[in-house]
Scaffold this motif. Structure first.
Motif, mmCIF file in Angstrom:
data_model
loop_
_atom_site.group_PDB
_atom_site.id
_atom_site.type_symbol
_atom_site.label_atom_id
_atom_site.label_comp_id
_atom_site.label_asym_id
_atom_site.label_seq_id
_atom_site.Cartn_x
_atom_site.Cartn_y
_atom_site.Cartn_z
ATOM 1 N N ARG A 140 -52.016 76.776 74.619
ATOM 2 C CA ARG A 140 -52.127 75.318 74.607
ATOM 3 C C ARG A 140 -53.481 74.881 74.014
ATOM 4 O O ARG A 140 -53.570 73.900 73.281
ATOM 5 N N ILE A 141 -54.544 75.606 74.319
ATOM 6 C CA ILE A 141 -55.859 75.299 73.749
ATOM 7 C C ILE A 141 -55.828 75.468 72.237
ATOM 8 O O ILE A 141 -56.336 74.615 71.483
ATOM 9 N N MET A 164 -59.460 89.549 76.688
ATOM 10 C CA MET A 164 -59.631 90.425 77.842
ATOM 11 C C MET A 164 -58.392 90.313 78.734
ATOM 12 O O MET A 164 -57.720 89.279 78.739
ATOM 13 N N PRO A 165 -58.079 91.360 79.516
ATOM 14 C CA PRO A 165 -56.843 91.336 80.306
ATOM 15 C C PRO A 165 -56.948 90.648 81.656
ATOM 16 O O PRO A 165 -55.942 90.374 82.294
ATOM 17 N N SER A 166 -58.165 90.367 82.128
ATOM 18 C CA SER A 166 -58.299 89.838 83.484
ATOM 19 C C SER A 166 -59.500 88.910 83.593
ATOM 20 O O SER A 166 -60.567 89.183 83.023
ATOM 21 N N TYR A 167 -59.324 87.822 84.353
ATOM 22 C CA TYR A 167 -60.440 86.917 84.628
ATOM 23 C C TYR A 167 -61.574 87.618 85.380
ATOM 24 O O TYR A 167 -62.739 87.220 85.267
ATOM 25 N N GLN A 171 -65.996 83.026 72.446
ATOM 26 C CA GLN A 171 -65.238 82.855 73.690
ATOM 27 C C GLN A 171 -64.593 84.142 74.161
ATOM 28 O O GLN A 171 -64.127 84.964 73.353
ATOM 29 N N ALA A 172 -64.562 84.289 75.463
ATOM 30 C CA ALA A 172 -63.801 85.351 76.123
ATOM 31 C C ALA A 172 -62.495 84.731 76.606
ATOM 32 O O ALA A 172 -62.505 83.761 77.366
ATOM 33 N N VAL A 173 -61.381 85.256 76.131
ATOM 34 C CA VAL A 173 -60.074 84.643 76.354
ATOM 35 C C VAL A 173 -59.182 85.586 77.155
ATOM 36 O O VAL A 173 -59.044 86.765 76.810
ATOM 37 N N VAL A 174 -58.596 85.052 78.218
ATOM 38 C CA VAL A 174 -57.623 85.792 79.025
ATOM 39 C C VAL A 174 -56.272 85.112 78.863
ATOM 40 O O VAL A 174 -56.097 83.964 79.274
ATOM 41 N N ARG A 175 -55.329 85.796 78.233
ATOM 42 C CA ARG A 175 -53.999 85.219 77.995
ATOM 43 C C ARG A 175 -53.028 85.717 79.067
ATOM 44 O O ARG A 175 -52.724 86.910 79.138
ATOM 45 N N LEU A 176 -52.543 84.785 79.873
ATOM 46 C CA LEU A 176 -51.621 85.113 80.952
ATOM 47 C C LEU A 176 -50.347 84.293 80.816
ATOM 48 O O LEU A 176 -50.179 83.518 79.859
#
Length: 299
Positions: free
Chosen positions: A208-209, A226-229, A196-201
């Motif tokens: 939550r996932i 990654m920093p951005s969608y 998975q590619a995960v963007v934490r904002l």
């Protein structure tokens, strides 16, 4: 002469006398008695050190000093009426004002084009600027007018900000069309196993996932943060990563790329997109107009 010693209430009297050259007509326009206008003229003469008007057989004629004052006095009164005392001070169709919007990277992709189009229809000379802002900077940027409004899912902003709910966004999984999971019903186990590619904002949806999976004894096995969608499409297109992203953004990506959207195998709370502005500008006519344009398009 010290301006504090000047009664600015005398300027409308001088303006009316210069235009009408008659105490009677000036008094009628100003809704004053003739004696009150004459008294005001006497005070103007004392203040400016000039007769200003001389009675002749052709009525009251201005002195050279009074004639010199006609244009600046008229300009001052016009600016006072239009820019200080005006109830609005902002006419969208005529305005050349610049507005700066604070958006997340999702907002820059999904919301920004519609806002630009809507503003252009109502105010063709208004200029727009966009800044991508993070939650810690929003309150200070709004207070200092670095941005006029902020749009996004920003929880826990301070009470100095007003807000309006615009819409909810739900999350989906996105993969490339040729992905092994494309077209299949996604199970929790398959989700956890998939790279998975995960963007934490600031929304906290990725945490939550992780919590939801942990309740079932699962963890995501291979995670690329990654920093951005906006960085996701080329990565997903080139391999077998899966990404959980907001539905509106996923729809936009799917329209422009070869991607498949999948329903998540667990429930996630929807993020609420809100518009935020500082209380300093709550009644600013231009800010009110801009908020109205945005609300009419998204609320």
């Amino acid at each position: 002469m010290d301006i504090k010693s000047v009664d600015l209430n005398l300027l409308p009297v001088l303006d009316a006398l210069l235009r009408h050259r008659s105490v009677t007509l000036a008094a009628r326009e100003l809704d004053m008695s003739q004696s009150a206008v004459s008294t005001a003229l006497g005070r103007l003469r004392d203040t400016l050190g000039d007769q200003l008007f001389v009675r002749t057989g052709r009525g009251m004629l201005p002195t050279p000093r009074a004639s010199q004052l006609a244009e600046p006095v008229n300009t001052i009164l016009d600016k006072l009426r239009d820019e200080v005392l005006s109830a609005s001070g902002f006419v969208a169709a005529d305005s050349e004002r610049t507005f700066t919007l604070g958006l997340s990277d999702v907002g820059s992709y999904v919301l920004w084009p519609r806002i630009v189009s809507a503003v252009a229809q109502q105010a063709p000379s208004v200029r727009l600027r966009m800044r991508v802002v993070t939650q810690p900077l929003i309150a200070s940027a709004l207070e200092s007018a670095e941005i006029d409004v902020a749009l996004g899912a920003y929880p826990d902003l301070p009470d100095t900000l007003y807000q309006r709910r615009l819409f909810e966004r739900k999350y989906v999984a996105m993969v490339r069309i040729g992905h092994p999971l494309a077209g299949k019903r996604l199970s929790v186990q398959a989700f956890a196993r998939c790279p998975q590619a995960v963007v934490r904002l600031a929304s906290g949806i990725q945490d939550r996932i992780d919590e939801t999976l942990a309740q079932q004894g699962l963890t995501r096995e291979r995670v690329l943060e990654m920093p951005s969608y906006l960085m996701l499409p080329p990565l997903l297109d080139a391999g077998d990563h899966l990404a959980v992203i907001p539905g509106q953004l996923a729809d936009a990506f799917a329209r422009h790329g070869q991607f498949k959207l999948l329903k998540l195998p667990f429930d996630l709370p929807a993020s609420v997109i809100r518009m935020h502005w500082h209380k300093r500008f709550h009644e600013d006519a231009g800010n009110v107009w801009l908020r109205g344009v945005i609300s009419s398009n998204f609320a």
